[in-house]
Design a protein around this motif. Structure first.
Motif: not given
Length: 637
Positions: A460-482
């Motif tokens: 794929a491209y660095f932005n995730g694009v590829v000819p088929c079976y692909a999807d791009q969206q935003d992730a949901d982010q939260h603080p993680g363990p320490q």
């Protein structure tokens, strides 16, 4: 200003030309009657032929039996295995310790991993086996040449592989999780995995060093917590640290994985970071644990990073894994410096039109220095409720502060199970290669299938694009363990070895799902964060002035490995002289040169061909009447 616009136009034209030439695709590799479960993959450039390597275990007889064989593909840049220097083979491993072979000489393969050798002689492969004639379980190690033919090892026996088994017979299972080659001492190889104890069913971490003659230099089994009778520990990744250990001053290897103290039922798994030395394989105490008391959390991959947001001196690590801190598993990223100071800890939840309770898992992480000279990271694994099916390949893209970028959640697959195992970058490796390669396995419904599970390669491209079976969206982010706790342990015992044989079988099948030479939505440039209004200039070493004025800049940066020249864009207020001093990360001076500059904009080009700069971080100090600044230079493959 006019010259800057011209430079940007040239850069834009270069990026467009790369997009037109590049190939992006999805491919399957396997057999009609068996399942191929990929356990490793990486890019390769042996013989100047840029491509990909995929490897994993496969049932030799049917889909319901044990994993008797190894399947390995070496593709070209288009994903096909039929070009010169490519192959698509099945291998079996044979125990030849006895003069007379048993009727069933095929050992049962548990997993397989590979690494491209630095001297371009082929690929080192390693994995775990059980059920041999001589020992119940162990590790195999061997080499195949650039065409996939097994090579004889430099050992005093008619063998092309070495079997490595624990001296104690009290183990019932074994897994290999990685094989790497030393960058500081090419030819030395390191294997990491775990053994399962027969009585307790607990796991013990092991590591093995293979020297340049194919012999065991050392092997160690580790007890991470010498005070707990309920310790179980499973490693998932190992890297050679580019830095020395800050306490012991020795070259170190970093192993990450999952630790749990089962002596108390309420104890949850934690992510562990174990460091060992290169000379003897001894562990450095203490072993650090990360997570929280109420959640299950562990690490699955680690990469070294020169990101100054992690450490101003460029000595950092980014570790990825998963945690169920939110009640379901999310992908987890934690960055720290060489002294274990945490720069960030974030989790990323799969989004499919809104917040979901998917379970998301990480298997690998990679760093890329993007077109703005900044670090960005790609975390590859899978989600159990993707937009395409029950399990889909999942990649999260994050920036140099650990934040998920807009549109940086990439999903690939179909209605059945698909899992991402490894990820690698293609950047400057060849005239037709750029973007990311995601090494996976998947189960595609007819007619898009070879049979059962197959090795699955996504380019794929660095932005995730590829000819088929692909999807791009935003992730949901939260603080993680320490940081959570630390334990102290010791080495347990060593291992022994005997000789084995690798046999190659006929090629397997391949199936092209889709292919394109360019896509108007594809981009190999940077995905900017929404809050950014302008590109960030070069990062400087501590104590130096800011270079954001644009008066001082290395062009290009990063630069490809073994450059012939370096260029410095310098805006001078008057005529004069400038001293240029180039040093490596250890502070060793590589070049000292004084050059004349004229009032206005200067492009200073100086010859560095004799230095043969390899992939690493370097520092260029520019001193004169107007400046005394240090720029970071990144040399990449």
């Amino acid at each position: 200003m006019k010259k800057q616009v011209t430079l940007l136009a040239v850069l834009a034209a270069f990026i467009v030309s790369m997009q037109v030439k590049a190939q992006y695709f999805q491919y399957l590799y396997g057999t009609q009657s068996k399942s191929e479960l990929l356990s490793d993959g990486h890019n390769t450039s042996i013989g100047g032929n840029v491509g990909h390597v995929l490897i994993g275990p496969s049932p030799f007889f049917n889909n319901f039996g044990n994993e008797f064989a190894i399947t390995m593909q070496r593709t070209d840049q288009n994903g096909t295995t039929t070009s010169p220097g490519c192959f698509n083979n099945m291998y079996t491993i044979t125990d030849i310790a006895f003069p007379v072979l048993a009727i069933n000489t095929n050992l049962v393969m548990r997993d397989a991993h590979s690494v491209e050798l630095a001297d371009q002689s082929g690929y080192a492969i390693a994995g775990a086996w059980v059920g041999g004639a001589n020992q119940p379980l162990g590790v195999f190690f061997g080499i195949v040449d650039p065409n996939g033919n097994p090579l004889m090892l430099p050992v005093p026996a008619p063998a092309n592989a070495v079997g490595i088994y624990p001296s104690s017979g009290s183990y019932i299972d074994i897994r290999v999780n990685s094989i790497i080659e030393s960058q500081k001492n090419p030819g030395n190889l390191y294997i990491c995995g775990h053994l399962t104890e027969a009585v307790t069913r607990y796991n013990k971490v092991f590591a093995i060093k293979i020297d340049q003659n194919g012999a065991i230099a050392w092997s160690r089994i580790y007890d991470l917590d010498g005070y707990s009778s309920g310790e179980t520990a499973t490693p998932f990744d190992m890297i050679e640290s580019p830095y020395v250990d800050p306490v012991y001053g020795l070259d170190q290897f970093v192993i990450v994985g999952r630790y749990q103290d089962l002596s108390t039922a309420a104890n949850q798994p934690k992510g562990f970071v174990l460091k060992i030395d290169d000379i003897y394989g001894n562990m450095f105490n203490p072993v650090k644990l990360y997570g929280d008391a109420a959640s299950a959390s562990w690490f699955s991959s680690v990469t070294a990073s020169s990101n100054p947001n992690i450490d101003p001196n460029g000595e950092g690590f980014v570790i990825a894994g998963q945690t169920n801190q939110a009640g379901h598993f999310d992908v987890w990223s934690l960055a720290m410096d060489n002294n274990d100071n945490i720069a960030w800890s974030e989790t990323y939840n799969y989004m499919s039109g809104g917040p979901t309770a998917n379970n998301d898992f990480n298997n690998d992480i990679m760093e890329r220095i993007n077109t703005m000279g900044l670090s960005e990271y790609y975390l590859a694994g899978y989600t159990d409720q993707g937009v395409f099916g029950t399990e889909d390949v999942l990649v999260f893209k994050i920036d140099d502060n650990g934040n998920a970028v807009a549109g940086g959640q990439f999903t690939y697959g179909d209605i059945d199970a698909d899992r991402g195992i490894r990820i690698d970058k293609l950047e400057g490796m060849g005239p037709n290669m750029d973007g990311i390669a995601v090494f996976s396995y998947g189960f595609f419904i007819p007619p898009n299938t070879i049979g059962g599970f197959d090795h699955y390669l996504i380019k794929a491209y660095f932005n995730g694009v590829v000819p088929c079976y692909a999807d791009q969206q935003d992730a949901d982010q939260h603080p993680g363990p320490q940081y959570f706790d630390e334990v102290n342990g010791d080495n347990v015992t060593a291992m022994s070895d005997f000789y084995m044989r690798i046999d190659a079988y006929s090629p397997l099948d391949e199936y092209q799902l889709c292919f394109t030479q360019s896509d108007p939505d594809g981009s190999n440039a940077r995905l900017f964060r929404p809050d950014e209004v302008a590109p960030v200039q070069e990062h400087l070493t501590p104590g130096t002035q800011s270079a954001q004025s644009g008066k001082l800049r290395l062009v290009p940066n990063p630069v490809s490995e073994n450059p012939a020249q370096l260029g410095l864009k310098y805006t001078a207020e008057s005529n004069g002289k400038v001293r240029l001093v180039l040093r490596d990360a250890m502070g060793r001076q590589l070049l000292d040169r004084t050059v004349e500059v004229s009032e206005g904009e200067n492009l200073l080009q100086f010859d560095v061909s004799e230095l043969r700069l390899s992939q690493a971080l370097y520092f260029l100090t520019v001193s004169g009447d107007q400046y005394n600044e240090t720029l970071r230079l990144r040399v990449i493959r």
